[in-house]
Design an enzyme around this catalytic site. Structure first.
Site: not given
Ligand code: NDP
Length: 282
Positions: A52, A96, A119
């Site tokens: 990322k 994450q 996200d």
């Protein structure tokens, strides 16, 4: 022989478009910034986070990784989220997953300000996704899958779509997105009886299971679009999907490979959501 849906090429094209947008915002004095919260030392998570960071750098987005210890107190993580919510220089951030067991994943995700939830896993984002036409953020993997299906040019309206897997990250949201495109949806899972027969009805088959090569060629309707979300290791330790690719590509009309299919799209869509967050704010 099915046509390969090239996620790597598609994601490269999306990133190129985004690079232009990022440069355009920079000219207006806006430097986009994405923060990733990484808790603990899960090796796979560390790899994904470094991908990322690399992807952000390549298109001109500033990225930062906030690392927290695996034993971190929930309150400390919540305080960091609060700080990022308030930071005007941060356009989007994500946590994450998976998290260490002692942390309440839903509580942390729902503490993210919805306008920074790039996200797309906040309850608000998920709700907006189901309602449709609401300006939230679509979670990255399902958004990438949808892009790949649309890239084939097939008509989705009225088609039978089967999604194997019902996770919040992939199965449920991709089912909602396909429904919005007027497909008729079946969601299968570990308690589904006669999975082969269910899958064989699919004009569009999405496998998001996490079991190496479980979807065999005889479970696929000839000519179907097959999207393989799985990321598993085969008996030789090689990366493979949920679909038995070499046999399945002979039956499918279109099929994604692993690697090089859905995987690269997930990161491209994270970048897309981050740019969108900055555009909405500008
Ligand atoms: P989860 O483990 O959260 O969900 C798996 C789903 O598959 C569950 O709904 C489960 O059913 C179902 N399932 C398990 N076994 C069977 C079976 N024998 N028959 C039918 N259904 C079954 O996984 P995720 O959705 O998070 O991920 C799925 C896969 O996709 C994984 O390999 C993951 O690594 C990969 N992935 C890839 C991404 C990418 O960017 N390429 C991003 C996210 C995930 P039940 O609900 O009944 O338990």
């Amino acid at each position: 022989m099915g046509q390969i849906i090239n996620g790597k090429a598609r994601s490269a094209a999306i990133k190129e478009e985004l690079k232009q947008k990022v440069a355009g915002l920079k000219k207006k004095g806006i430097q986009i910034k994405l923060v990733v919260i990484l808790i603990g030392d899960n090796p796979a998570s560390q790899t994904y986070v470094s991908f990322k960071e690399k992807a952000c750098k390549a298109i001109g987005i500033n990225s930062e990784v906030q690392r927290l210890d695996k034993d971190v107190r929930e309150e400390t993580a919540l305080n960091l989220i609060k700080k990022l919510n308030a930071d005007k220089n941060v356009h989007g951030f994500m946590i994450q997953l998976p998290l260490p067991k002692h942390l309440n994943e839903r509580k942390l995700l729902d503490s993210i300000a919805p306008e920074k939830d790039v996200d797309g896993l906040h309850t608000m984002s998920m709700g907006r996704l189901v309602i449709g036409k609401e300006p939230g953020f679509v979670p990255c993997t399902p958004q990438g899958i949808m892009d790949l299906i649309l890239s084939t040019g097939i008509e989705i309206k009225g088609k039978r779509a089967v999604v194997v897997g019902r996770s919040n990250i992939v199965g449920k949201p991709i089912a909602a997105l396909l429904m919005h495109q007027h497909a008729t949806i079946t969601i299968a899972h570990s308690r589904t009886q006669n999975l082969g027969a269910v899958c064989r009805e699919a004009d569009i088959l999405v496998a998001a299971i996490g079991r190496a090569k479980m979807i065999k060629a005889d479970m696929i309707k000839p000519g179907a679009v097959v999207i393989d979300v799985g990321m598993n290791r085969d008996e030789n330790g090689k990366l493979c999907g949920d679909v038995d690719f070499s046999a399945a590509e002979k039956v499918a009309g279109y099929i994604t490979p692993v690697p090089g299919g859905v995987g690269p799209m997930t990161i491209a869509m994270l970048l897309k959501n981050t740019v969108l967050a900055a555009e909405r704010k500008s």
